[in-house]
Design a protein around this motif. Sequence first.
Motif, PDB file in Angstrom:
ATOM      1  N   TYR A  92      -8.362   8.326   5.304  1.00 37.19           N
ATOM      2  CA  TYR A  92      -9.349   9.403   5.109  1.00 37.19           C
ATOM      3  C   TYR A  92      -9.925   9.807   6.457  1.00 37.19           C
ATOM      4  O   TYR A  92     -10.017  10.969   6.779  1.00 37.19           O
ATOM      5  N   ASN A  93     -10.341   8.773   7.216  1.00 36.35           N
ATOM      6  CA  ASN A  93     -10.859   9.064   8.544  1.00 36.35           C
ATOM      7  C   ASN A  93      -9.953   8.377   9.558  1.00 36.35           C
ATOM      8  O   ASN A  93      -8.797   8.724   9.671  1.00 36.35           O
TER       9      ASN A  93
ATOM     10  N   VAL B   7      -5.935   3.515   5.041  1.00 24.78           N
ATOM     11  CA  VAL B   7      -6.203   3.112   3.666  1.00 24.78           C
ATOM     12  C   VAL B   7      -4.893   2.715   2.972  1.00 24.78           C
ATOM     13  O   VAL B   7      -4.852   1.769   2.197  1.00 24.78           O
TER      14      VAL B   7
ATOM     15  N   GLN C  73      -7.701  -5.526  -5.955  1.00 26.02           N
ATOM     16  CA  GLN C  73      -9.163  -5.497  -5.962  1.00 26.02           C
ATOM     17  C   GLN C  73      -9.671  -4.089  -5.694  1.00 26.02           C
ATOM     18  O   GLN C  73      -8.940  -3.242  -5.185  1.00 26.02           O
ATOM     19  N   SER C  74     -10.925  -3.924  -5.998  1.00 26.27           N
ATOM     20  CA  SER C  74     -11.566  -2.633  -5.747  1.00 26.27           C
ATOM     21  C   SER C  74     -11.506  -2.318  -4.259  1.00 26.27           C
ATOM     22  O   SER C  74     -11.736  -3.185  -3.426  1.00 26.27           O
ATOM     23  N   GLY C  75     -11.151  -1.100  -3.926  1.00 24.66           N
ATOM     24  CA  GLY C  75     -11.074  -0.707  -2.522  1.00 24.66           C
ATOM     25  C   GLY C  75      -9.716  -0.974  -1.897  1.00 24.66           C
ATOM     26  O   GLY C  75      -9.503  -0.721  -0.709  1.00 24.66           O
ATOM     27  N   SER C  76      -8.732  -1.453  -2.694  1.00 22.69           N
ATOM     28  CA  SER C  76      -7.436  -1.773  -2.104  1.00 22.69           C
ATOM     29  C   SER C  76      -6.569  -0.521  -1.920  1.00 22.69           C
ATOM     30  O   SER C  76      -5.521  -0.584  -1.296  1.00 22.69           O
ATOM     31  N   GLY C  77      -6.990   0.623  -2.497  1.00 20.51           N
ATOM     32  CA  GLY C  77      -6.265   1.869  -2.245  1.00 20.51           C
ATOM     33  C   GLY C  77      -5.508   2.418  -3.432  1.00 20.51           C
ATOM     34  O   GLY C  77      -4.676   3.309  -3.289  1.00 20.51           O
ATOM     35  N   LYS C  78      -5.798   1.906  -4.637  1.00 19.69           N
ATOM     36  CA  LYS C  78      -5.054   2.330  -5.830  1.00 19.69           C
ATOM     37  C   LYS C  78      -5.287   3.814  -6.135  1.00 19.69           C
ATOM     38  O   LYS C  78      -4.337   4.592  -6.294  1.00 19.69           O
ATOM     39  N   THR C  79      -6.555   4.185  -6.207  1.00 17.28           N
ATOM     40  CA  THR C  79      -6.876   5.582  -6.513  1.00 17.28           C
ATOM     41  C   THR C  79      -6.301   6.506  -5.445  1.00 17.28           C
ATOM     42  O   THR C  79      -5.719   7.561  -5.739  1.00 17.28           O
ATOM     43  N   THR C  80      -6.448   6.088  -4.202  1.00 21.47           N
ATOM     44  CA  THR C  80      -5.923   6.887  -3.107  1.00 21.47           C
ATOM     45  C   THR C  80      -4.432   7.129  -3.295  1.00 21.47           C
ATOM     46  O   THR C  80      -3.947   8.253  -3.134  1.00 21.47           O
TER      47      THR C  80
ATOM     48  N   TRP D  80      -4.708  14.943  -1.630  1.00 18.72           N
ATOM     49  CA  TRP D  80      -4.653  14.698  -0.196  1.00 18.72           C
ATOM     50  C   TRP D  80      -3.182  14.720   0.197  1.00 18.72           C
ATOM     51  O   TRP D  80      -2.322  14.478  -0.647  1.00 18.72           O
TER      52      TRP D  80
END
Length: 606
Positions: free
Chosen positions: A379-380, A384, A403-410, A419
């Motif tokens: 993202y920045n 990710v 885990q949460s924040g591991s990049g699944k949604t991305t 994106w």
Amino acid sequence: MKDFLKLLRRFIPPYKKELFLNIFYNILSAVFGAFSFGLLIPALEILFGSKELVTTQVPWGFSLDSLLTNFNFYISKVIAQYGHERALVYIGIFIIIMVFLKVLFTYLSNYEMIEIRNGVVRDIRILIYRKILRLPLGYFSEERKGDIIARMTGDVAEVENSIMNSLDMMIKNPILIAISVGVMVYMSWSLTLFVFVMFPIAGYIIGRIGRSLKRESRIGQSKMGDILSLIEEDLSGLRVIKSFNAEESATKRFEAENQSYFFTMNRLMWRRFLAQPVSEFLGTAVIMIVMWYGGKLILNNESSLNAAAFIGYLAFFYNIINPAKAFSTALYSVEKGLASMERIDKILLAKSNISDKPDAIEITRFENQIVFENVSFAYNSAPVLNNVSLTIKKGQTIALVGQSGSGKTTMVDLLPRFWDVASGRITIDGIDIRDMKMKSLRHMIGNVNQEPILFNDTIFNNIAFGMENATMDEVVKAAKIANAHNFIIETEAGYQTKIGDRGDKLSGGQKQRISIARAVLNNPPILILDEATSALDTESEKLVQEALTNLMKNRTSLVIAHRLSTIKNADLICVLHKGEIVEQGTHDELLALKGRYTKLHKMQIF
Ligand code: ADP
Ligand code: MG
């Protein structure tokens, strides 16, 4: 001024006809205005008793001389026959007629102007709206929603009030001034020359004050954006504000922004209201100087004008002072409006880096497979996704866990091109998705998220959202598949029930089933389910899970699940960790590995 003309070139072309008529009426209005002033001179001459009678008529022609001489001839005739009093009455009637024509054409010119004004504002608003829908999601995580709303409302209104208001002045006043000055030069060019030496001096002083108006105005509008952002955030977070007893601190935050807007607007308006008194004072000063100078010439018999003509001359002069003043005020206003236009252009001219290539391919079906090839994304600056590769065969169900924040949604957001990948590529049936028409790509992909996105509309319209002509039968069928039909017919108006802002009148599970019905109706070959059941209680999770299973039948699905029990039967499970796929296989294969998946699994069992 250059920016102003550029703005006109952008937005005025559709209104050529109105603009032409406006200018035409303005000229007529100025001409009749000049006549009404010109008639003052014979009236004054009669009153002063200095009227010289004209006894010979000249042939009519289109010259000012023939008009004036003949006019004086007829007045002289009236004076000779009926006396001075009657002549005054005639001149008076004539002035009334001229003024009537003048105001009539002024009105007509405004009538045309209104259409330009409102039209341009309408055009700008729809341009912004279209652009907002086209801009990539990334744009909106950088900008605050309230600020965008402020640009669409406040700034557009500012452009309307300052630029469009001034447009009127900018057209009308130069015409009026030009015609009046023409008459003044005709009456006495030496006096007029003197007048025009005075003007630039006054203009310079006035111009000095307006400099900072644009900057101040820009600050004001962006402060308004901050305020709207706060309101927007607080409205959607009311529940949290109340439960944390945060009313006081929220109010303080709002008060600070509001106060700062107050100070900015004070500075702005103090300066703006300086324009009027300064120009009024300077205008009067200039008139007095002209009166002294012209009067001196007349008293010494050095001028071609007599006293009555000089008063007529001053009337003409006075007639251009107001428009000239308004013109200078309009210049200030335009500066203010241009500051807003700049803010609007931040949206209108924003580069949309996710868009169709000129030779983009229209895809209509999904035949074979979706492939993530060495995909990386950030993202920045912080990466990710890191070199992710994955092949999804048609008809498979692929699960992403981690885990949460591991990049699944991305990872799943990359597929409909919310994106674009930073490196590597994603292909469908061998074609890079960046080479496809975005519309056709997104048409193939259905999306059900943790947070169902519903609109303040009827249930029917929410299910049929984005479909041009869905029938009741189709909607009901979709609702049945989505396990939603039963609760829908129990609501007060069935499919016509309004569900409130974001569907607030429904429970979480009901909202989710409506969004599933929407996906069913769209019937996309590819499905993305991102934690679709995570926000639900066990009871409604069962209903939603059933609906999802129905939805996934005969489709290719990418499923992100929190609860591993729901994806046990997936064809392939990928474990994401810090943006990399660290393990993949079926449920049993992964358990046998005794790695990260086993750990996640154990955590959920206990
Ligand atoms: P998951 O869905 O696995 O919980 P995400 O894909 O949502 O994880 O997020 C992965 C990482 O990307 C997180 O560290 C998150 O902070 C970051 N992230 C997610 N969305 C954005 C965004 N719009 N802008 C910047 N960073 C983001
Ligand atoms: Mg997520």
